[in-house]
Design a protein around this motif. Sequence first.
Motif, short mmCIF file in Angstrom:
data_model
loop_
_atom_site.label_atom_id
_atom_site.label_comp_id
_atom_site.label_asym_id
_atom_site.label_seq_id
_atom_site.Cartn_x
_atom_site.Cartn_y
_atom_site.Cartn_z
N ASP A 295 35.17 70.77 59.34
CA ASP A 295 35.70 69.89 58.31
C ASP A 295 35.95 70.63 57.00
OD1 ASP A 295 35.58 67.76 60.04
OD2 ASP A 295 33.64 67.05 59.34
N ALA A 296 36.34 71.90 57.11
CA ALA A 296 36.56 72.71 55.91
C ALA A 296 37.62 72.09 55.00
CB ALA A 296 36.98 74.13 56.31
N ARG A 297 38.62 71.47 55.59
CA ARG A 297 39.66 70.84 54.77
C ARG A 297 39.07 69.75 53.89
NH1 ARG A 297 45.53 68.45 56.81
NH2 ARG A 297 46.20 67.67 54.77
N ALA A 298 38.18 68.96 54.45
CA ALA A 298 37.54 67.90 53.67
C ALA A 298 36.71 68.48 52.53
CB ALA A 298 36.66 67.03 54.57
N ALA A 299 36.08 69.64 52.77
CA ALA A 299 35.31 70.29 51.72
C ALA A 299 36.23 70.75 50.59
CB ALA A 299 34.55 71.49 52.29
N HIS A 300 37.39 71.30 50.95
CA HIS A 300 38.37 71.71 49.94
C HIS A 300 38.83 70.49 49.12
CE1 HIS A 300 39.37 75.98 50.87
NE2 HIS A 300 38.83 75.66 52.04
N GLU A 301 39.06 69.39 49.81
CA GLU A 301 39.52 68.18 49.12
C GLU A 301 38.45 67.66 48.18
OE1 GLU A 301 40.51 65.70 52.39
OE2 GLU A 301 42.52 66.58 52.66
N ARG A 302 37.18 67.73 48.60
CA ARG A 302 36.09 67.31 47.73
C ARG A 302 36.03 68.19 46.49
NH1 ARG A 302 33.71 65.25 44.31
NH2 ARG A 302 31.47 65.36 43.97
N ALA A 303 36.21 69.49 46.67
CA ALA A 303 36.19 70.41 45.54
C ALA A 303 37.32 70.11 44.57
CB ALA A 303 36.27 71.85 46.03
N ALA A 304 38.49 69.75 45.11
CA ALA A 304 39.65 69.49 44.27
C ALA A 304 39.50 68.22 43.44
CB ALA A 304 40.91 69.39 45.14
N GLN A 305 38.61 67.34 43.85
CA GLN A 305 38.40 66.09 43.11
C GLN A 305 37.75 66.31 41.75
OE1 GLN A 305 36.11 63.52 45.62
NE2 GLN A 305 37.66 63.44 47.24
N GLY A 306 37.03 67.44 41.61
CA GLY A 306 36.33 67.71 40.36
C GLY A 306 35.05 66.92 40.24
N HIS A 307 34.42 67.01 39.05
CA HIS A 307 33.16 66.33 38.77
C HIS A 307 32.09 66.67 39.81
CE1 HIS A 307 35.09 64.04 35.60
NE2 HIS A 307 36.05 63.72 36.44
N ILE A 308 32.06 67.96 40.18
CA ILE A 308 31.08 68.44 41.15
C ILE A 308 29.75 68.66 40.44
CG2 ILE A 308 30.55 70.27 42.80
CD1 ILE A 308 32.98 68.58 43.53
N GLN A 309 28.67 68.28 41.11
CA GLN A 309 27.32 68.54 40.59
C GLN A 309 26.67 69.57 41.50
OE1 GLN A 309 24.81 65.41 38.71
NE2 GLN A 309 23.44 65.75 40.42
N ALA B 71 10.10 81.05 43.68
CA ALA B 71 9.02 80.58 42.81
C ALA B 71 9.28 79.18 42.26
CB ALA B 71 8.82 81.56 41.66
N GLY B 72 10.50 78.67 42.46
CA GLY B 72 10.85 77.37 41.91
C GLY B 72 11.22 77.42 40.44
N THR B 73 11.38 78.63 39.89
CA THR B 73 11.76 78.78 38.49
C THR B 73 13.18 78.29 38.27
OG1 THR B 73 10.32 80.72 38.34
CG2 THR B 73 11.97 80.44 36.60
N ILE B 74 14.05 78.55 39.23
CA ILE B 74 15.40 78.01 39.22
C ILE B 74 15.65 77.38 40.59
CG2 ILE B 74 16.27 79.69 37.55
CD1 ILE B 74 17.60 81.17 39.83
N ARG B 75 16.64 76.52 40.65
CA ARG B 75 16.96 75.89 41.93
C ARG B 75 18.46 75.75 42.08
NH1 ARG B 75 17.77 70.13 41.69
NH2 ARG B 75 17.27 69.19 39.68
N VAL B 76 18.90 75.57 43.33
CA VAL B 76 20.31 75.39 43.65
C VAL B 76 20.58 73.90 43.85
CG1 VAL B 76 22.21 76.06 45.15
CG2 VAL B 76 20.23 77.57 44.90
N ALA B 77 21.53 73.36 43.12
CA ALA B 77 21.92 71.97 43.31
C ALA B 77 23.04 71.91 44.34
CB ALA B 77 22.37 71.36 42.00
N ILE B 78 22.91 71.04 45.33
CA ILE B 78 23.93 70.88 46.36
C ILE B 78 24.64 69.54 46.16
CG2 ILE B 78 24.37 70.71 48.84
CD1 ILE B 78 23.49 73.49 47.87
N ASP B 79 25.94 69.61 45.96
CA ASP B 79 26.74 68.40 45.80
C ASP B 79 26.91 67.68 47.13
OD1 ASP B 79 28.96 66.91 43.98
OD2 ASP B 79 29.76 67.23 46.00
#
Length: 278
Positions: A250-264, A235-243
Amino acid sequence: MFSYPGSPRRQVSGVVGAVAADVDGLDVGDEVFGLLRFPSFDGSAYAEYVAAPASDLARKPAGIDHVHAAGAPMAGLTAWQFLIELGHDHPSPFQEAQHRPMTLGADTRVLINGAAGGVGHFALQLAKWKGAHVIAVASGAHESFLRELGADQFIDYTKSRPEELVHDIDLVLDAVGGRDSSRFLRTLKRGSALYPVFFGEYDDEEVAKLGVTVSGTQVRSNGAQLAELGRLLDAGTIRVAIDSTFPLADARAAHERAAQGHIQGKIVLTVAQERAVS
């Protein structure tokens, strides 16, 4: 497809390829999403094909793609089970005693720490859905994003200490937790509650003196609750934000991005067309 932050290898969104004989309500070709077997350590979603309990799945909202659907289960269910409905199929007496979601309404003031993250941005939207006044705490870079999601007030924790700015709060949901979470006790009014997603250290005497509650719960897979979230997403009442998104290779790169913090929002791995895992 799969997403961060949260519990990696457990969130999926894809198409049903086969159904066991005893499964009702799902058919080959249905688009589904879910949080698999959590909080057990059985199985993984880091694959192009995964076996999943039907009770952990819900139909994917038609209005969002698999990338966004994969970002919803863990964070969305965590926010739901903290704020809306505990709803575990078989909660232990300890869990029932430790945590009962507070009723939210127009006269409720809610502070969300870590509001730009996965759990935080869902919690903000669910609290607003229920009519609460929401104060979002995050770094200044996320202010416009959180205002768009409906935050009534924003506090940049890099410039100010929330506990010095706000008081008489009905509920604090701390999606950061840890040792510093106890500082939010001083923002609460008597009879109110602090819900740390990641439990920290609290002085029992201080909690009793202030007349507040500190409690937590363990998120669990729940297809029925995910279906409720799905309706709000559709319904668009809530939404998912994708950083950000990464291919599974490239799962390793995703882990490294997560480790950097400041995820939106969430980080998602894509494994193939029409599929995502988290």
